[in-house]
Motif scaffolding. Structure first.
Motif, PDB file in Angstrom:
ATOM      1  N   THR A  34      -7.406   2.611   3.670  1.00  0.00           N
ATOM      2  CA  THR A  34      -7.681   2.965   2.471  1.00  0.00           C
ATOM      3  C   THR A  34      -6.969   1.864   1.419  1.00  0.00           C
ATOM      4  O   THR A  34      -5.672   1.628   1.649  1.00  0.00           O
ATOM      5  CB  THR A  34      -7.431   4.244   1.928  1.00  0.00           C
ATOM      6  OG1 THR A  34      -8.032   5.272   2.762  1.00  0.00           O
ATOM      7  CG2 THR A  34      -7.846   4.506   0.553  1.00  0.00           C
ATOM      8  N   LEU A 112      -8.956  10.013  -0.025  1.00  0.00           N
ATOM      9  CA  LEU A 112      -8.305   9.140   0.901  1.00  0.00           C
ATOM     10  C   LEU A 112      -9.048   9.157   2.330  1.00  0.00           C
ATOM     11  O   LEU A 112      -9.593  10.143   2.726  1.00  0.00           O
ATOM     12  CB  LEU A 112      -6.892   9.205   1.178  1.00  0.00           C
ATOM     13  CG  LEU A 112      -5.955   9.267  -0.071  1.00  0.00           C
ATOM     14  CD1 LEU A 112      -4.545   9.793   0.286  1.00  0.00           C
ATOM     15  CD2 LEU A 112      -5.896   7.736  -0.601  1.00  0.00           C
ATOM     16  N   ILE A 118      -2.672   3.483   4.367  1.00  0.00           N
ATOM     17  CA  ILE A 118      -3.193   3.246   2.986  1.00  0.00           C
ATOM     18  C   ILE A 118      -1.911   2.188   2.584  1.00  0.00           C
ATOM     19  O   ILE A 118      -0.950   1.951   2.624  1.00  0.00           O
ATOM     20  CB  ILE A 118      -2.553   4.500   2.187  1.00  0.00           C
ATOM     21  CG1 ILE A 118      -3.362   5.801   2.785  1.00  0.00           C
ATOM     22  CG2 ILE A 118      -2.876   4.310   0.636  1.00  0.00           C
ATOM     23  CD1 ILE A 118      -2.722   7.036   2.081  1.00  0.00           C
ATOM     24  N   VAL A 119      -2.858   1.394   1.912  1.00  0.00           N
ATOM     25  CA  VAL A 119      -2.292   0.183   1.261  1.00  0.00           C
ATOM     26  C   VAL A 119      -2.351   0.016  -0.379  1.00  0.00           C
ATOM     27  O   VAL A 119      -3.657   0.426  -0.828  1.00  0.00           O
ATOM     28  CB  VAL A 119      -2.937  -1.428   1.691  1.00  0.00           C
ATOM     29  CG1 VAL A 119      -2.173  -2.341   0.914  1.00  0.00           C
ATOM     30  CG2 VAL A 119      -2.685  -1.342   3.327  1.00  0.00           C
ATOM     31  N   ALA A 120      -1.707   0.296  -1.087  1.00  0.00           N
ATOM     32  CA  ALA A 120      -1.508   0.363  -2.515  1.00  0.00           C
ATOM     33  C   ALA A 120      -1.306  -1.151  -3.165  1.00  0.00           C
ATOM     34  O   ALA A 120      -0.512  -1.969  -2.659  1.00  0.00           O
ATOM     35  CB  ALA A 120      -0.744   1.101  -3.231  1.00  0.00           C
ATOM     36  N   ALA A 139       1.408   5.353   0.109  1.00  0.00           N
ATOM     37  CA  ALA A 139       1.103   4.274   0.692  1.00  0.00           C
ATOM     38  C   ALA A 139       2.334   3.749   1.761  1.00  0.00           C
ATOM     39  O   ALA A 139       3.212   3.644   1.777  1.00  0.00           O
ATOM     40  CB  ALA A 139       0.946   2.877  -0.274  1.00  0.00           C
ATOM     41  N   ASN A 140       1.456   3.094   2.908  1.00  0.00           N
ATOM     42  CA  ASN A 140       2.436   2.573   3.979  1.00  0.00           C
ATOM     43  C   ASN A 140       2.780   1.142   3.348  1.00  0.00           C
ATOM     44  O   ASN A 140       3.985   0.709   3.735  1.00  0.00           O
ATOM     45  CB  ASN A 140       1.444   2.227   5.206  1.00  0.00           C
ATOM     46  CG  ASN A 140       0.956   3.515   5.716  1.00  0.00           C
ATOM     47  OD1 ASN A 140      -0.100   3.909   5.318  1.00  0.00           O
ATOM     48  ND2 ASN A 140       1.546   4.056   6.774  1.00  0.00           N
ATOM     49  N   ARG A 141       2.080   0.489   2.732  1.00  0.00           N
ATOM     50  CA  ARG A 141       2.580  -0.879   1.977  1.00  0.00           C
ATOM     51  C   ARG A 141       2.060  -0.749   0.635  1.00  0.00           C
ATOM     52  O   ARG A 141       1.009  -0.348   0.212  1.00  0.00           O
ATOM     53  CB  ARG A 141       1.629  -1.986   2.653  1.00  0.00           C
ATOM     54  CG  ARG A 141       2.023  -2.176   4.556  1.00  0.00           C
ATOM     55  CD  ARG A 141       1.910  -3.714   4.676  1.00  0.00           C
ATOM     56  NE  ARG A 141       3.173  -4.386   4.352  1.00  0.00           N
ATOM     57  CZ  ARG A 141       3.221  -5.695   4.030  1.00  0.00           C
ATOM     58  NH1 ARG A 141       2.185  -6.302   4.009  1.00  0.00           N
ATOM     59  NH2 ARG A 141       4.245  -6.462   4.016  1.00  0.00           N
ATOM     60  N   ARG A 142       2.811  -1.497  -0.187  1.00  0.00           N
ATOM     61  CA  ARG A 142       2.717  -1.422  -1.687  1.00  0.00           C
ATOM     62  C   ARG A 142       2.639  -3.280  -1.927  1.00  0.00           C
ATOM     63  O   ARG A 142       3.769  -3.924  -1.640  1.00  0.00           O
ATOM     64  CB  ARG A 142       4.055  -0.754  -2.156  1.00  0.00           C
ATOM     65  CG  ARG A 142       3.743   0.644  -2.029  1.00  0.00           C
ATOM     66  CD  ARG A 142       5.075   1.327  -2.196  1.00  0.00           C
ATOM     67  NE  ARG A 142       6.219   0.930  -1.518  1.00  0.00           N
ATOM     68  CZ  ARG A 142       6.339   1.223   0.016  1.00  0.00           C
ATOM     69  NH1 ARG A 142       5.486   2.367   0.343  1.00  0.00           N
ATOM     70  NH2 ARG A 142       7.330   0.759   0.741  1.00  0.00           N
TER      71      ARG A 142
END
Ligand SMILES: O=C1O[C@H](COP(=O)(O)O)[C@@H](O)[C@H](O)[C@H]1O
Length: 614
Positions: A34, A112, A118-120, A139-142
């Protein structure tokens, strides 16, 4: 297909997604993540376009949170795009008004994709504490973009203050090609240390600041930022070495090229195109683990970069190049086409191999970090001192440290030196109880057998170290060669138990490696198939050329995941192996040449082992 849902609720959007799925087929199938996009109205269209393009290779559910108007009554307008209007992905645009614009996380949660990362992404303004914000927490990554703010330098300081693993910034991603070219330029002889570096760019260019930070953190030499005129962007990088500078200078003709000049060689024309927004985003979507190199550049490198003088003054003082290098015009067209089209995959920007090449290149440059001492004891003392410092720093930083011990003569000497420090009360109990010890390889013989590397460490005083017994990770013992595979698999499982999410091995702070006269490391012997293993972190060896024949070893993917790899080598019978292993890369006949640390590769030698390096 585009479906508009004005003045709606998340529940209705959710139901509509299911309805469309039934109508046009399983559209959520194959979605790998996502992507949450949090954006202001004026940037929304560009962001949606870029997200759509970027996710072609990583089909995603893209949830675009548009902060439309924070005044007035709370309202949600939604639009669902699938099929031809959403490329490989499905896009849900959520326009939030009034109170709802401050409740992004609550609005988006029911939409979601289950059980997927989840990446933001904030294409414009982002919260000061990105990871701590409601969307960031999910999120896992931002992904942020320091280039979009009015004061990029301040933004970077803010990113550093609130940094959390998983954060990244597109101002950093845009540097991949610069980093790859600089790293590659250091991969060829002479392997000299870089004494200083200068990055020339327009004031406040966040990519230039991060590039300078990366060089400072990786090369550990003074790095300065030289100011060029506004609007010039990132102009050049100079790396100063004893034999003369390496200059990477962007071409001034507006093309996507640069010249790379090394002292004594003609300038080479190389491709240096800045990735588009979609390309940079796609590059970030490729990885879901924390980008430690970015963290290192931002947190450790950037603060020590000095602000230098203006470009014109620096040019006059001979500190930075005054323009692109002169490319031999007779060969220009062929050089140009080779450079632009004929690049090897790892030379191309936005390529998965680039990061590895960057790290490998800088490690190659740093391999000149040879530390030579009189004899084996002096080497062991120095390694023990530095290891204690690294362990203390890692525990202060992350709350734990993981060290991989080696067997053999040098490895045992290091354990002896550490044990002496422990007995002298020099190892802080509170620190060392957070330390995990592993072995790079083990001889597969019964527990306590004198051939075992851990038994040799025990004899050297391992038990005196204030390490918790449960943190001493011994390779399973045995005597039946048929069970060596099983022992290897069990050790791999134990490594994985301590690995951060997305990795198969713990965060290895330091891997110690002895080197045999045949250049073997751990139990990776010249030309043996264990060197080819890429899908496992351990392997069994049943026909070791050095007795005993049955062994368990960490594989190259595990060893090269380490932050620092330290070769500890003593004795004149190793001098040839040291010389040859350092003179080549990734040669399976020279296993030591195949291992490099992600941030550091050091050779700790006594005079005898270093004899052929002079
Ligand atoms: O067999 C082994 O040999 C290497 C090198 O040992 P050395 O005695 O020649 O220094 C060692 O690193 C490895 O752990 C060990 O199993």
């Amino acid at each position: 297909m585009i479906r508009d849902l004005p003045s709606t609720s998340t529940r209705t959007v959710s139901k509509e997604l299911v309805r469309i799925r039934n109508q046009v087929g399983a559209i959520a199938m194959g979605r790998v993540l996502t992507l949450l996009v949090s954006v202001d109205e004026e940037l929304a269209d560009d962001a949606i376009r870029a997200a759509n393009d970027a996710t072609r290779q990583h089909p995603a559910r893209i949830l675009v949170l548009v902060r439309a108007n924070s005044r007035g009554k709370g309202r949600l307008d939604a639009q669902i795009r699938v099929g031809g209007d959403a490329g490989a992905s499905e896009i849900v645009v959520l326009r939030l008004y009034g109170d709802l614009s401050r409740q992004q996380a609550a609005v988006v949660t029911p939409l979601l994709l289950p059980d997927s990362p989840i990446v933001a992404w904030w294409p414009g303004d982002a919260p000061a504490d990105v990871a701590g914000s409601p969307v960031g927490q999910m999120a896992n990554r931002r992904i942020t973009d320091a280039a979009t703010g009015p004061r990029p330098a301040t933004l970077l300081k803010r990113r550093a203050r609130h940094y959390a693993p998983g954060d990244t910034d597109l101002a950093w991603t845009r540097l991949t090609r610069w980093r790859a070219l600089l790293a590659a330029s250091l991969e060829a002889a002479p392997f000299e240390p870089v004494e200083s570096a200068a990055v020339t760019a327009e004031p406040d260019d966040p990519s230039a600041a991060l590039l300078a930070g990366w060089l400072a953190a990786s090369l550990r030499c003074p790095v300065s930022l030289v100011r060029s005129a506004a609007g010039t962007g990132l102009v050049s990088v100079r790396l100063d070495r004893a034999s003369g500078p390496i200059d990477l200078v962007r071409s001034t003709d507006g093309g996507d090229t640069a010249t790379l000049t090394r002292a004594g060689s003609p300038a080479r024309l190389v491709a240096l195109r800045t990735p588009t927004l979609a390309e940079a985003l796609a590059e970030e979507l490729r990885r879901l683990d924390a980008d430690e190199v970015y963290a290192h550049a931002l947190l450790d490198g950037l603060p020590v970069v000095t602000r230098g003088t203006t470009r014109s003054r620096a040019v006059r003082a001979g500190q930075v190049p005054d323009g692109p290098g002169a490319v031999d015009t007779s060969s220009r067209s062929s050089v140009s086409s080779r450079s632009l089209e004929g690049l090897t995959p790892s030379e191309r920007g936005s390529d998965e191999g680039v990061q590895a090449r960057v790290d490998a290149g800088l490690s190659a440059a740093r391999e000149d970090d040879v530390r030579t001492f009189g004899d084996r004891d002096a080497v062991a003392e120095a390694v023990a001192d530095e290891l204690v410092r690294r362990v203390e720093a890692a525990v202060a930083d992350r709350g734990e440290a993981h060290v991989v011990l080696t067997g053999g003569s040098a490895g045992t000497a290091v354990t002896t030196a550490l044990a002496a420090r422990a007995r002298a009360g020099e190892l802080e109990r509170e620190v060392w109880r957070c330390v995990h010890l592993w072995w790079g390889d083990e001889r597969f013989v019964p527990a306590g057998h004198e051939d075992r590397n851990d038994a040799q460490a025990d004899a050297a005083g391992l038990a005196d170290l204030p390490v918790l017994e449960r943190n001493v990770h011994r390779v399973p013992a045995g005597s039946d060669p048929d069970r060596a595979e099983e022992a290897a698999a069990r050790y791999a499982a134990e490594l994985a138990t301590h690995a951060p999410e997305g990795s198969r091995v713990p965060h290895l702070d330091v891997v110690l490696l002895g080197v045999g006269p045949d250049a073997h490391v751990a139990s990776l012997f010249p030309g043996r198939p264990q060197l080819d293993v890429t899908d496992r972190t351990t392997a069994a060896v049943t026909d070791s050329p050095k007795p005993p024949p049955v062994r368990v070893t960490l594989t190259l993917p595990a060893l090269t995941a380490a932050e620092a790899v330290w070769f500890v080598v003593t004795g004149e019978d190793k001098a040839r192996a040291v010389e040859r292993a350092r003179g080549t890369h990734d040669d399976h006949e020279m296993p030591a040449s195949c291992v490099r640390g992600r941030l550091e590769t050091l050779w700790w030698l006594d005079e005898a082992a270093a004899a052929r390096l002079r």
